[in-house]
Write an enzyme that holds these catalytic residues in place. Structure first.
Site, PDB file in Angstrom:
ATOM      1  N   GLU A 430      34.438  37.499  40.432  1.00  0.00           N
ATOM      2  CA  GLU A 430      34.743  36.175  39.917  1.00  0.00           C
ATOM      3  C   GLU A 430      33.790  35.847  38.762  1.00  0.00           C
ATOM      4  OE1 GLU A 430      33.928  33.497  43.055  1.00  0.00           O
ATOM      5  OE2 GLU A 430      34.055  31.691  41.832  1.00  0.00           O
ATOM      6  N   ASP A 503      32.246  34.218  45.371  1.00  0.00           N
ATOM      7  CA  ASP A 503      31.179  33.398  45.947  1.00  0.00           C
ATOM      8  C   ASP A 503      31.576  32.817  47.295  1.00  0.00           C
ATOM      9  OD1 ASP A 503      28.822  33.337  44.445  1.00  0.00           O
ATOM     10  OD2 ASP A 503      29.877  32.292  42.826  1.00  0.00           O
ATOM     11  N   ASP A 505      31.732  29.936  48.274  1.00  0.00           N
ATOM     12  CA  ASP A 505      31.976  28.496  48.167  1.00  0.00           C
ATOM     13  C   ASP A 505      33.481  28.260  48.038  1.00  0.00           C
ATOM     14  OD1 ASP A 505      32.661  29.240  45.637  1.00  0.00           O
ATOM     15  OD2 ASP A 505      30.886  28.389  44.680  1.00  0.00           O
ATOM     16  N   ASP A 507      35.466  27.370  45.530  1.00  0.00           N
ATOM     17  CA  ASP A 507      36.118  28.047  44.411  1.00  0.00           C
ATOM     18  C   ASP A 507      36.312  29.532  44.699  1.00  0.00           C
ATOM     19  OD1 ASP A 507      36.763  26.130  42.670  1.00  0.00           O
ATOM     20  OD2 ASP A 507      34.997  26.370  41.356  1.00  0.00           O
TER      21      ASP A 507
END
Ligand code: 28F
Length: 640
Positions: A430, A503, A505, A507
């Site tokens: 990403e 990640d 998280d 997103d």
């Protein structure tokens, strides 16, 4: 009398040798001794109750997970016969529970209809249990027998109570042997999902599941579907938009083989076709599926030509075109099924092809005639799919010609030096900054890096032609080397491992889910063959003296801390996002073959997976947010 005794002894020894063989090689009988094998024991017992219902004598089945993780299964069938069995000299109940393959050997006349891959029944469960108790309600009496430590009879069959003359049935309680299994904890959801499926597949049969470990579960859940597989189709389509209201349900029987199919089209672009033989999922299809697919294509083409929707000059619709947006359940009950293939997931009986074709084509043709408005919607959908397929082919040709040649593509992909797919892997990363660190931190011999810049398209809502217009997706296809759609070829895959590195998280999990949707929809064989992984970047870095330890989540952190001397003041640092790690850190924590933790992505329950993708990717935002926040399946270690 003496003769009889001798006979008893001889068969007794044989019996125990048989059960001992099961304990020595449990895998041969139940596949594995992990959590899957543990649950398999339940299905062996439930199968016997279902057989009794298929024989027409049982209407209700109840499954209870007891407090001690023993399992009770109860049915209201005729009760296992209690009389002395002529071949063993033991009661039939004891015979069924102690003689290996008793079902097949003694059952005769095709009694066994359901049954798992290893359908070897009650004696295997007994062999692998700490203890088993069976109660048979019959002729106003309650009969009881108990076995211990792998099938040793400790209380032979005897009457323990009276009961209502009308009450009949079998109640079995077993406790899996902890010496055999890796785990002894049952998972409610695993049992519930399969029980619900069994209820769909056996209309009119009521199956209840209750979890007595859960103080709040006092009633359990009861599954009873008068509509059978039609209700299964409705269930699968519940978060989708059907294009016609009525679910089409067709059935027929020939020479003791029952065949039925239920179907409904929805506005999506995916097929959800699940087939079963004797309640077992035939994930590799077989003759029952082939018969239906062939008939479906033929009937739709005939109808479209006859009504002039397809003109003489138009090409015929293909099997791919007519299954777009189709949800279908095929169920066949066969007294002598031949399962083929490595995982025995394919029906081989050739006579079923003809039965499936004729039942389906006659019924479906009639449906189209009687429901011209629905027919028009269905044919139109297939014609649109055909047009999109042709558009995709053109787009693919352009991709193939130009993509590899453009500097653009090679600018994105940092390929590995090795051209051997067996040792090569690709990290899909990403963002550019993480991509940069990954590029520096990789082993350039075997590790390729593909940074994603933009968001990839949500393919749940796009046909192949539109997906191909998305640059990120085109890059992924080109990198994989397999092609896509009609020309997909798994053997051309350029990497053994496709590793999604995002990640921990929201997103990151969103991108991960978009990628998984892409793979699930367009590269399913890659997922099925076990090539897709999620990297698991750690959440904490724990420094203790000179040792540095990375841990994945709060649990592991606490476990590790508990092993340390409490009097040394420890340094715990929350890890940064992938993009903020330098090359060395990234290598150390997430990429190094010897240190990293990867999680394999599987699609072992397509119905469940589909529901997940639907929730995540469908039109409604709220269930998606809720799911991402709650679910641990794809977004483990998510910190929200
Ligand atoms: C909780 C699990 O195991 N139910 C069963 C029956 C009923 C019969 C049966 C079973 C006949 C010849 C083996 C009764 N009356 N539930 C169960 N219900 N087994 S298992 O027969 C056993 C076979 O050898 C049964 C007449 N015929 C069959």
């Amino acid at each position: 009398m003496e003769n009889n005794n001798e006979h008893y002894d001889a068969s007794d020894i044989q019996v125990l040798e048989g059960l001992e063989a099961v304990r020595k090689r449990p895998g041969m009988y139940i596949g594995t001794t992990d959590v899957k094998g543990l649950h398999h024991l339940v299905w062996e017992i439930v199968d016997n109750a279902i057989d009794e219902s298929l024989a027409g004598y049982c209407k209700n089945i109840e499954v209870v997970i007891n407090k001690d993780n023993s399992i009770t299964v109860k049915d209201d069938g005729r009760g296992i016969p209690t009389a002395v069995h002529p071949k063993t000299g033991l009661s039939t109940v004891e015979t069924v529970y102690t003689v290996l393959h008793a079902g097949g050997k003694f059952g005769g006349g095709g009694y066994k209809v359901s049954g798992g891959l290893h359908g070897v029944g009650a004696s295997v469960v007994n062999a692998l249990s700490k203890w088993v108790e069976v109660k048979v309600y019959k002729n106003g009496e309650v009969n009881f027998i108990r076995f211990e430590n792998g099938g040793h009879t400790v209380e032979p069959l005897h009457v323990i109570d009276k009961c209502d003359e009308k009450r009949t049935g079998t109640v079995v309680t077993f406790k899996p042997d902890p010496e055999i299994f890796d785990t002894d904890v049952y998972d409610y959801n695993t049992l519930m999902v399969r029980i619900r499926e069994l209820a769909f597949l056996n209309r009119g049969l009521s199956i209840t599941i209750r979890d007595d470990r859960d103080e709040e579960d006092t009633t359990g859940e009861t599954f009873l579907y008068e509509g059978g597989i039609s209700e299964y189709v409705k269930f699968i389509n519940q978060e989708k938009t059907p294009i016609h209201e009525d679910i089409i349900h067709l059935e027929g029987e020939e020479d003791g083989v029952q065949f039925e199919v239920a179907m409904q089209y929805n506005t999506s672009y995916n097929e959800n076709i699940y087939s079963f033989v004797n309640n077992i999922n035939t994930h590799d299809g077989g003759t029952h599926e082939e018969g239906v697919r062939r008939a479906l294509t033929r009937v739709i083409n005939n109808y479209a030509r006859k009504t002039g929707m397809l003109k003489d000059k138009d090409e015929s619709l293909t099997g791919d075109d007519v299954k777009e947006g189709l949800t279908m359940i095929i169920s066949c009950k066969h007294p002598n099924p031949q399962f083929e293939g490595q995982t025995k997931g394919r029906l081989g009986n050739s006579e079923v092809r003809k039965l499936a074709d004729s039942v389906f084509s006659q019924g479906f043709e009639r449906f189209l005639m009687e429901n011209p408005e629905d027919a028009k919607l269905i044919v139109n959908k297939a014609m649109l799919a055909c047009r999109a397929r042709n558009a995709a082919r053109k787009a693919r040709e352009i991709t193939r010609k130009s993509e590899m040649a453009t500097t653009n593509f090679f600018g994105k992909l940092s390929d590995c030096k090795s051209k051997d797919p067996k040792v090569s892997e690709i990290f899909i990363v990403e963002g550019d900054s993480a991509g940069g660190s990954a590029k520096k931190g990789r082993d350039s011999m075997t590790q390729a890096i593909l940074p994603l810049r933009g968001k990839i398209l949500n393919v749940e809502k796009a046909r192949l032609d539109r997906a191909l217009s998305n640059e990120e997706i085109r890059t992924i296809i080109t990198a994989f080397g397999t092609g896509i759609g009609e020309e997909f070829d798994l053997s051309k895959l350029r990497y053994d491992k496709i590793i999604i590195m995002t990640d921990a998280d929201v997103d990151g999990s969103h991108i991960r889910v978009l990628l998984l949707t892409l793979f699930y929809r367009f590269f399913k064989p890659i997922v099925e063959a076990g090539h897709v992984y999620a990297a698991q970047p750690p959440l904490y870095c724990i420094k203790h003296g000179k040792t540095i330890k990375y841990v994945l989540n709060d649990d592991d952190r606490d476990k590790y801390l508990a092993t340390l001397n409490p009097n040394t003041k420890v340094d715990i640092a929350r890890m940064k996002g992938l993009g903020e790690m330098d090359a060395e850190e990234l290598n150390e924590t997430t990429m190094d073959i010897n240190k990293r933790v990867l999680r394999k992505i599987t699609v072992d329950d397509c119905v469940a997976a589909d529901a997940i993708f639907e929730k995540l990717m469908g039109d409604e935002v709220e269930p998606r947010r809720k799911f991402i926040e709650e679910n641990a399946v794809y977004v483990q270690n998510l910190d929200v």
